[in-house]
Design an enzyme around this catalytic site. Structure first.
Site, PDB file in Angstrom:
ATOM      1  N   GLU A  17      21.317  36.750  50.253  1.00  0.00           N
ATOM      2  CA  GLU A  17      20.659  36.039  51.368  1.00  0.00           C
ATOM      3  C   GLU A  17      21.652  35.781  52.501  1.00  0.00           C
ATOM      4  OE1 GLU A  17      16.939  34.024  49.051  1.00  0.00           O
ATOM      5  OE2 GLU A  17      18.601  32.713  49.461  1.00  0.00           O
ATOM      6  N   GLU A  68      13.987  39.117  44.910  1.00  0.00           N
ATOM      7  CA  GLU A  68      13.644  37.825  44.300  1.00  0.00           C
ATOM      8  C   GLU A  68      12.213  37.459  44.664  1.00  0.00           C
ATOM      9  OE1 GLU A  68      16.215  34.445  45.093  1.00  0.00           O
ATOM     10  OE2 GLU A  68      17.991  35.714  44.900  1.00  0.00           O
TER      11      GLU A  68
HETATM   12  C1  BGP Z   1      17.129  31.869  46.531  1.00  0.00           C
HETATM   13  C2  BGP Z   1      18.463  32.057  45.844  1.00  0.00           C
HETATM   14  C3  BGP Z   1      18.433  31.934  44.356  1.00  0.00           C
HETATM   15  C4  BGP Z   1      17.366  31.043  43.810  1.00  0.00           C
HETATM   16  C5  BGP Z   1      16.079  30.976  44.561  1.00  0.00           C
HETATM   17  C6  BGP Z   1      15.175  29.825  44.208  1.00  0.00           C
HETATM   18  O1  BGP Z   1      17.323  31.378  47.791  1.00  0.00           O
HETATM   19  O2  BGP Z   1      18.987  33.317  46.153  1.00  0.00           O
HETATM   20  O3  BGP Z   1      19.723  31.731  43.912  1.00  0.00           O
HETATM   21  O4  BGP Z   1      17.742  30.031  43.016  1.00  0.00           O
HETATM   22  O5  BGP Z   1      16.266  30.953  45.939  1.00  0.00           O
HETATM   23  O6  BGP Z   1      15.672  28.650  44.779  1.00  0.00           O
HETATM   24  P1  BGP Z   1      15.819  27.313  43.965  1.00  0.00           P
HETATM   25  O7  BGP Z   1      16.695  27.619  42.808  1.00  0.00           O
HETATM   26  O8  BGP Z   1      16.420  26.343  44.902  1.00  0.00           O
HETATM   27  O9  BGP Z   1      14.441  26.968  43.561  1.00  0.00           O
END
Ligand code: BGP
Length: 482
Positions: A191, A383
């Site tokens: 990201e 993701e």
């Molecule tokens: C993205 C990241 C991840 C991940 C996901 C969910 O931004 O790349 O590492 O964790 O989001 O976010 P969160 O864990 O805050 O729910």
């Protein structure tokens, strides 16, 4: 029953990040990283600006000394470091074709300037890759998933400093030289759009200051990051078997209504928050709308002609992005909801998760079509998933029908996009296994097909349990039917 259409070689899989799963923060030569300095905070403290912790010098000292009895969740993850064999076996059983993971920089070069990489660190990842191969899993590696080494903070370096860029390049080259035989798909930075901003606001040496200033400064960091990424791509040309992509947090927004002024405001928003990053990394040059914005806001980018050349000559080979949600935008202030790091406008047509993230599978189809139309290079959803509070029931499972629906609806829209002519190479759900949340540092926000018996304080057996979605996914992988 509906049969979805995916190419035979489509890579369905799951994604994780080292700092959210590995644990073992002080084992085998590893040193600390930024995310391991952030203590767990209960919900009330997180929401309260007076108690919510910013990364300051004091906080770092406190975390290094570790005498305050606080819990630092990313030092423990879900214990993948010790349980990777069991986990990879489960991933295979679920039918995953690809496993996305990241490498911890501080395992490979614990001090940044070490003459040789840490043999124990290399050995750990080689073992993990061997295990993946044994279980028939393709691998995607993120070289850095937000876990900036502590020494970078202590020296107060930013990406504007050659010392940091050179250290990263040395690390990236080591990874490519050591692991090109195992890993086909590489993402230098997770990201990258959020990462550039994060470095400005979480800099260990400074209190969080003026937010707008931080955003404006982050464009210079972003420039240095994309150039560093382009240098990695240039180096990787000696390994024609691998592919290097970017990774951008998607930020799809819709105009709040059809008032042309709102439609135009949203266009500007999507240009700067969404397309800008891909334009830069796919086309290798700054788009006119961004140059205009930089001029209007006085953004200064320390650009060197040699860097522009590197960028132009080394575009990414595929686009990857995280997609969890969408939002709305309007010229006036509108009601906001939480998002993946930034707040977005509420959309009355969408339902949101318990964390306020608005669920929008059709938005994924729209985004895939937009990216394909604009760039015509392969796309990878790196993701996508849903975080929910969950506990094991008496049958030692979780009846997560909401997750099955979330995944099924997104798969259906991907299949529609592929029928629209979009070229996609793969999809990795966030995530095959419960892990520590990136944004809130908690275990309670669970995303996995596999439940992990740890609570927010890492109390529990750590044992793994298959949720209902595990069996559903396994079956979907065989039939491609919903
Ligand atoms: C993205 C990241 C991840 C991940 C996901 C969910 O931004 O790349 O590492 O964790 O989001 O976010 P969160 O864990 O805050 O729910």
């Amino acid at each position: 029953m509906k049969k979805l259409e995916f190419p035979n070689d489509f890579l369905f899989g799951g994604a994780t990040a080292a700092n959210q799963i590995e644990g073992a923060y002080d084992i085998d030569g590893k040193t600390l990283s930024l995310l391991e300095m952030i203590p767990f905070q209960e919900l009330e403290d997180r929401k309260n600006p007076s108690t919510s912790k910013k990364i300051t010098k004091e906080l770092i000292m406190e975390a290094i000394e570790n005498k305050n009895g606080r819990h630092y969740p990313k030092r423990f993850g879900n214990d993948f470091y010790h349980r990777y064999k069991e986990d990879i076996k489960l991933f295979k059983e679920a039918g995953l074709k690809i496993f996305r993971m990241s490498i911890s920089w501080t395992r490979i070069y614990p001090n940044g300037n070490d003459a040789e990489p840490n043999a124990k660190g290399l050995e750990f990842y080689r073992n993990v890759f061997e295990e993946c191969k044994k279980n028939g899993l393709e691998i995607m590696v993120t070289m850095n998933h937000f876990d900036i080494p502590l020494w970078v903070l202590q020296k107060q370096l930013s990406w504007d400093d050659a010392e940091l860029r050179d250290a990263f390049l040395k690390y990236a080259k080591t990874l490519l030289d050591e692991f090109n035989v195992y890993v086909k798909y590489w993402l230098p930075f997770n990201e990258i759009n959020l990462f550039a901003f994060m470095m400005q606001t979480m800099n260990g040496g400074t209190e969080q200051g003026d937010k707008l200033k931080a955003i404006l400064n982050s464009y210079n960091d972003l420039h240095k990051l994309v150039v560093t990424q382009a240098r990695v791509i240039e180096y990787a040309k000696k390994y024609p078997n691998i592919m290097i992509g970017n990774m951008v947090a998607d930020s799809t927004t819709y105009p709040i209504n059809c008032d042309p002024e709102n439609v135009y405001e949203n266009l500007k928003m999507e240009q700067m928050k969404k397309f800008f990053y891909h334009d830069l990394m796919v086309k290798g040059e700054y788009p006119g709308y961004a140059l205009r914005m930089f001029k209007e806001y006085g953004v200064k980018i320390n650009r060197d002609p040699e860097e522009d050349e590197i960028l132009k000559n080394n575009p990414v080979q595929f686009i990857s992005f995280s997609y969890y949600m969408s939002g709305t935008h309007s010229k006036k202030e509108s009601e906001l909801t939480e998002g993946n790091f930034i707040k977005v406008g509420v959309n009355p047509y969408l339902k949101a998760t318990e964390w306020g993230w608005q669920i929008d599978p059709i938005g994924l189809r729209i985004t895939l079509n937009q990216y394909w139309d604009r760039y015509q290079i392969p796309l990878f959803v790196s993701e996508n998933g849903i975080g929910v509070f969950e506990t094991l029931n008496e049958n030692k499972t979780v009846e997560d029908d909401y997750r099955i629906k979330y995944l099924a609806d997104h798969f259906e829209q991907m299949s529609e996009a592929i029928k629209d002519g979009v070229k996609m190479i793969g999809y990795t759900m966030w995530t095959p296994i419960d892990l520590v949340s990136a944004g809130t540092n908690e275990m309670s926000k669970r995303y996995g097909l596999i439940f992990v018996d740890y609570d927010d304080y890492h109390k529990g057996t750590g044992n793994r349990f298959k949720k209902k979605s595990f069996e559903w996914f396994k079956n979907f992988m065989k039939t491609k039917e919903l």
